[in-house]
Design a protein around this motif. Sequence first.
Motif: not given
Lengths: 668, 331
Positions: A421-422, A424, A484, A488-492
């Motif tokens: 969920d990052s 990466f 990642g 930094m997380p995903r979907r922001i």
Amino acid sequence: MTQLTPPRTGTDADIETLSTVADSLEASTRYDVLPERGAAEATVGAALDAEWEEEPGLWGFITTVNHKRIGRRYLVTAGFFFMLAGINALVMRTQLAGPNNSIISPEIYDQLFTMHGTMMIFFFATPFNSGFGNFFLPLMIGTRDMAFPRLNALSYWIFLFSGIFMFTGEAMRVAPDAGWFAYVPLSNEYSPQLNLDFYSLGLLFLAVSSTVGAMNLVITFLKMRAPGMSLNRVPPFVWGIVTQSFMLVFALPPLDLANLMLFLDRRLGMRFFDTAKGGDAVLWQHLFWLFGHPDVYIIVLPAMGIVSSIIPTFSRRSILAYPYVVLATVATGIISFGVWVHHMFAVGLSDVSLTFFSAATLTISVPAGIQMFAWLGTMWRGRVVLSPAMLYAMSFIITFVIGGVTGVMFAVVPFDQQVTDSYFVVAHFHYVLFGGAVMPMLGGLFYWWPKLTGRMTSHKGGVISAVLIFVGFQVTFFPMHIQGLLGMPRRIYTYPAGYGWGTYNLIETIGAYVLAFGFLWTLFVFAQSLLSGPVAPDDPWGGNTLEWATGSPPKAYNFPVIPTVHSLNPLWDGRTLQSMVDHRHDDQRTMTEVHRTLRTSELDGRIERVMSMPGETVQPLLVAAFLTMTVCFLLADIMLAAAVAVGLMGLVIAWWMWNRPEIDEPAP
Amino acid sequence: MRRCRRLLAGVAATLSVEALVAGCDRAPSTLSPVGPKSDFTTWAWWGLFAVAAFVCCIIIGLTVLAGVVRRRSTKVKTGEGRTFVMVCGVILPGIVFAGVFALSVGGLVATSEPSHKPAMTVDVVGHQWWWEFHYQGTSAVTANELHVPVGTSVELRLRTHDVIHSFWIPQVMPKMDLLPRRINKTWLSVDHPGTYRGECAEYCGVQHAHMDFALVAQSQSDFRSWLQRQEQDAATPTTTSEQQGMQFFTSASCSTCHTIRGTSAHGQLGPDLTHVGSRPSLAAGLIPNDVGHMSGWIANSQAVKPGNLMPPQHLSPSDLHDVVAYLQSLK
């Protein structure tokens, strides 16, 4: 036009000689029409043309069941959806170019990334493979159409309508917005609008198309291979498509079930996923990923098959360790059903289960390694021709190995929990899916363009396209690994300044525009070829598989004479092509009356029967239209009308079943 | 023209700030760990990275070289090459994968339980889009701010009030999801005092991007005095403005969602505001906690964090002034 005769005598040694002779890319040094096909067409071509001729105009367009027209439509439609989903991504990248941007609202951003994922996975990657499968599987196995031509048309129409259905949601600004994975309860009671109804209904709708399409390909492969094409002579691309189709048949039911349960929860007040009422939210995740992980390979395996077609042709060498490549393909298909929990390592499951799925995740990397070294070995044993298709195949190897090694890292459970969920992960799966599918598909387009359209593409234009896409891709996605790891997380939809994320995001956005330009350029190369490209000969690259024994583009009946396949590389063994000449007066191989083709045995490809094929019909379009009406009425919650539409669909299906082609006649 | 210049200045400022901090360690980087769990993942990363880089170099090198070398060759080698594929594609990767699996199992063993029994337990509750922390055995409740003593294992019991969230402090611990009606237990331990960024890592709806929290690691004594302060009821207002603010808060709609211990406000939907004045930020890490930002937030939080669950409050300027004065006094 000079006509250079490649030696065609038949032994392995001759194939080696051929390899060193026939390596020019110039179409002019080859036959316009292969002499063997020319002889066969001269004998039976006119009779077959008259029999297989299709009705012109709009009526012919909507009633056709020809696998080549349907295959091309799949490619065009899925390519169009790819463009729309790509534009979604470009808007997202623009929004993320700098910190605290507010170019689009968070609601729209959420719809964009959900639609980007959903459309790319379901409405581009899988159907684009189906397009190649539809067009080339019958050609590669030496038959005249799919086993169920009408079903084939049906699966296309449903695919088209379900794609339009999904994008209608986006145009109305109520597209799905809970991620392509649509985790409950966010997708359930926390999303009361139509958004997620578009998701559950749209995917159920599409699943009808994927399922019937997959079954059709499996049966075609099992029953319609040319005589002599035993299982050990089936091209790796066909194995890729068939493994994919088997996987679809088994992987779609969990997804269909999940979507049905979601629809019932949302619309009829059921409680499958409502933990407070005895349901289970994690159940959704298991069902979704039980489909979702095989789906990665559903997308990648046929694309790998394309690579296994391109590399032997442009290395002038039969694929290395063919049995291992086939076993690796099939093994991937099977093992992929046992790794889904690695998408759920942070859910809080037991350590025993995490250990098991950690091991399974490593196991599935082995077959990929086998194929990787088979390709490399083929290149090193042969003589590489750097055509655009080959450049794409090499881009694929480079990109896919990077995606592969990061995939292996996810088997280390605590590391997976750290980077899942990052960004990466975003980097990883774009390396796997773009590198593993989009690059081979583009390579496949350049490779098969002459067969698809009858025109050659510009060599230089193709090379520029491959370079642009490779560079654009790496600039866009490589920095995401670092981003990642920097947390930094995903979907922001936006991010704060001051964490060192901004620079990487800006680079990625620039890369995304380079990539977009690369696609525009590629489109331009293809358009230029259609408008003014040189007319393509039968076999412009000196290919090894049967599709090159047909015209460019192939006639409606593909093969005037069904050949006898003598080896894994039928066009290089000399005898297979000669069999078209030898059998040109054999009625069982020419089948000039009505639409007919050969039915053969599953394992050895022995002739069983001549069988009749249905002709043009409007039935598939009608069934798809009534199904579309059903889905729309369900969305609008008009149950009575939905029931009427189902009834009408039943009537058409009854007519369809009644109106079957004549019963098989036994072989003489 | 002036707008244009301001825009340019803004862009320049952003770029220079970005350039300055690009390498700075404010990033919540998984590669600058401050706790045993992230220590492990960082160590694992560099090991995996070394092997991965080696493999990539070989394969990419072989691919590119094949394009260069084999293009001009006239001799084609024969043979089926099955041994080559078996050795390079199965046996060598098999050995590497056995090592990776050992690392995975070792990592699970190392990170699933702390080496010392946890000294304290914190209940973590995820909300759309903020975090609530209950210190077990005390009455302390905070929002978006988790304090822990340095060098001590802390047990965390994760659950969610609504949708699925995921608890992540990149420098301290990998992720663990928060599931409806389920309690996920995990732990953390921090080696060095400091403030570390925590994030929600599972997409949870429209403001998933703004669901951060601060992990504050303090010395034992600092932590103890902080916890003692948090346990106390809210401070009694001293000035007239603060008193009017409290009056307004408890009588108006504020108290239906928010609790201020020691007053009649017992709402459960929003963050506990008993010590809101002591928090460095508001709105799950989005804005600094000062008079200006707090006033803007109360008047129209939708402009700050669109979609958040607090409706705009139509207060008269003097009421707003009083309420903010009161809340800021709650240290």
